[in-house]
Write an enzyme that holds these catalytic residues in place. Structure first.
Site, PDB file in Angstrom:
ATOM      1  N   LYS A 258     -13.802 -25.202  14.952  1.00 42.34           N
ATOM      2  CA  LYS A 258     -13.826 -26.525  15.559  1.00 42.34           C
ATOM      3  C   LYS A 258     -15.273 -26.998  15.670  1.00 42.34           C
ATOM      4  O   LYS A 258     -16.205 -26.238  15.513  1.00 42.34           O
ATOM      5  CB  LYS A 258     -13.210 -26.484  16.965  1.00 42.34           C
ATOM      6  CG  LYS A 258     -11.723 -26.194  16.938  1.00 42.34           C
ATOM      7  CD  LYS A 258     -11.049 -26.296  18.303  1.00 42.34           C
ATOM      8  CE  LYS A 258     -11.483 -27.449  19.124  1.00 42.34           C
ATOM      9  NZ  LYS A 258     -11.362 -28.768  18.477  1.00 42.34           N
ATOM     10  N   GLY A 259     -15.420 -28.290  15.944  1.00 42.52           N
ATOM     11  CA  GLY A 259     -16.768 -28.819  16.141  1.00 42.52           C
ATOM     12  C   GLY A 259     -17.185 -29.819  15.084  1.00 42.52           C
ATOM     13  O   GLY A 259     -18.321 -30.295  15.093  1.00 42.52           O
TER      14      GLY A 259
ATOM     15  N   GLY B  88     -16.474 -32.712  15.083  1.00 40.80           N
ATOM     16  CA  GLY B  88     -16.818 -33.913  15.842  1.00 40.80           C
ATOM     17  C   GLY B  88     -17.935 -33.654  16.851  1.00 40.80           C
ATOM     18  O   GLY B  88     -18.196 -34.500  17.710  1.00 40.80           O
TER      19      GLY B  88
ATOM     20  N   SER C  45      -9.824 -37.374  15.397  1.00 39.59           N
ATOM     21  CA  SER C  45      -8.870 -38.404  14.971  1.00 39.59           C
ATOM     22  C   SER C  45      -7.426 -37.987  15.276  1.00 39.59           C
ATOM     23  O   SER C  45      -6.583 -38.845  15.566  1.00 39.59           O
ATOM     24  CB  SER C  45      -9.049 -38.693  13.476  1.00 39.59           C
ATOM     25  OG  SER C  45      -8.931 -37.511  12.722  1.00 39.59           O
ATOM     26  N   THR C  46      -7.127 -36.691  15.221  1.00 37.86           N
ATOM     27  CA  THR C  46      -5.761 -36.238  15.555  1.00 37.86           C
ATOM     28  C   THR C  46      -5.525 -36.419  17.058  1.00 37.86           C
ATOM     29  O   THR C  46      -4.463 -36.890  17.481  1.00 37.86           O
ATOM     30  CB  THR C  46      -5.577 -34.757  15.145  1.00 37.86           C
ATOM     31  OG1 THR C  46      -6.149 -34.554  13.849  1.00 37.86           O
ATOM     32  CG2 THR C  46      -4.109 -34.391  15.104  1.00 37.86           C
TER      33      THR C  46
ATOM     34  N   GLU D  86     -15.122 -28.600  24.453  1.00 42.00           N
ATOM     35  CA  GLU D  86     -13.778 -28.186  24.012  1.00 42.00           C
ATOM     36  C   GLU D  86     -13.538 -26.721  24.376  1.00 42.00           C
ATOM     37  O   GLU D  86     -12.461 -26.352  24.837  1.00 42.00           O
ATOM     38  CB  GLU D  86     -13.643 -28.391  22.504  1.00 42.00           C
ATOM     39  CG  GLU D  86     -13.618 -29.875  22.118  1.00 42.00           C
ATOM     40  CD  GLU D  86     -13.677 -30.117  20.616  1.00 42.00           C
ATOM     41  OE1 GLU D  86     -13.335 -31.230  20.201  1.00 42.00           O
ATOM     42  OE2 GLU D  86     -14.063 -29.217  19.858  1.00 42.00           O
TER      43      GLU D  86
HETATM   44  C1  5RP Z   1     -14.204 -32.022  17.340  1.00 43.44           C
HETATM   45  C2  5RP Z   1     -13.197 -31.109  16.769  1.00 43.44           C
HETATM   46  C3  5RP Z   1     -11.990 -31.716  16.138  1.00 43.44           C
HETATM   47  O1  5RP Z   1     -10.852 -31.185  16.768  1.00 43.44           O
HETATM   48  C4  5RP Z   1     -11.962 -31.378  14.675  1.00 43.44           C
HETATM   49  O2  5RP Z   1     -13.169 -31.812  14.079  1.00 43.44           O
HETATM   50  C5  5RP Z   1     -10.774 -32.015  13.958  1.00 43.44           C
HETATM   51  O3  5RP Z   1     -10.949 -33.389  13.901  1.00 43.44           O
HETATM   52  P1  5RP Z   1      -9.880 -34.374  13.276  1.00 43.44           P
HETATM   53  O4  5RP Z   1      -8.680 -34.337  14.175  1.00 43.44           O
HETATM   54  O5  5RP Z   1     -10.570 -35.704  13.265  1.00 43.44           O
HETATM   55  O6  5RP Z   1      -9.547 -33.885  11.882  1.00 43.44           O
HETATM   56  O7  5RP Z   1     -13.320 -29.917  16.805  1.00 43.44           O
HETATM   57  O8  5RP Z   1     -15.352 -31.348  17.778  1.00 43.44           O
END
Ligand code: 5RP
Length: 215
Positions: free
Chosen positions: A92-93, A95, A28-29, A101
């Site tokens: 991370k991960g 998502g 989302s960021t 990544e």
């Molecule tokens: C996806 C990631 C994202 O960068 C992490 O989950 C942060 O997500 P958000 O910006 O929605 O808080 O690693 O695999």
């Protein structure tokens, strides 16, 4: 927190230089970053994307998506994180895009990580550590992880990664030596990637706020 995410993402645009091919993370960021990148897309050559989700958003904006195999190394990678410690080590991960990544982070000279303040931690591990695993190895890897770490791996139900694999999330960790844990987990047969970014941490972290803080 979405306002803080937007402020961090918009600050990251300052790292984009004319003619660049920009590595783009997921989440989302990063969605805010893609929206900001769209406004200056005439200045860049294109983007390398870390997920189908980010590819779709980039293309919606008309930004050209290029293959890492064709671009070679990148000058800049911008991505979010689930946790960030004082040494810019990351989890991370969240998502499920950690493998791609990690590949793009490895290929990039500068990794700019964009987070809201809630992602800052002293010790990594409160956020369950994602591990991408080949499906047939899921139970084996889960058993080995329990023996090795004492953490509790859970299968992320219903999630299949862009690479056709599954995710185990390791709960109840206190990661005092992230480089060592990343190395050890990486060696388990069946593990595709570990969501610890410690061997290759972020170079710059932007924490969203008024004004954003850059460390
Ligand atoms: C996806 C990631 C994202 O960068 C992490 O989950 C942060 O997500 P958000 O910006 O929605 O808080 O690693 O695999």
């Amino acid at each position: 927190m979405s306002e803080a995410k937007r402020l961090a993402a918009e600050k990251a645009i300052e790292y984009v230089e004319d003619g660049m091919i920009v590595g783009v993370g997921t989440g989302s960021t990063v969605a805010y970053f893609i929206d900001a990148l769209a406004k200056i897309q005439h200045r860049i050559k294109g983007a390398v994307s870390s997920s189908d989700q980010s590819t779709a958003r980039l293309k919606q904006h008309g930004i050209e998506v290029l293959e890492l195999n064709h671009t070679g190394n990148l000058s800049l990678y911008v991505d979010g994180a689930d946790e960030c410690d004082g040494n810019k080590n990351l989890i991370k991960g969240g998502g499920a895009a950690l493998t791609r990544e990690k590949i793009i982070a490895e290929a990039s000279e500068r990794f700019v990580c964009i987070i809201d303040p809630s992602k800052q931690v002293k010790v990594l591990g409160k956020f369950p550590l994602p591990v991408e695993v080949i499906p047939m190895a899921c139970s084996l890897v889960a058993r080995r992880i329990m023996d090795m770490t004492g953490g509790q791996p859970t299968w992320r139900e219903g999630v299949v990664t862009d690479n056709g694999n599954v995710i185990l999330d390791i709960h109840h960790l206190e990661i005092t030596d992230p480089v060592k844990l990343e190395r050890e987990l990486n060696q388990l047969p069946g593990v595709v990637a570990v969501g610890l970014f410690a061997r290759r941490p972020a170079d710059v972290v932007i924490i969203g706020g008024e004004p954003p803080i850059v460390i």
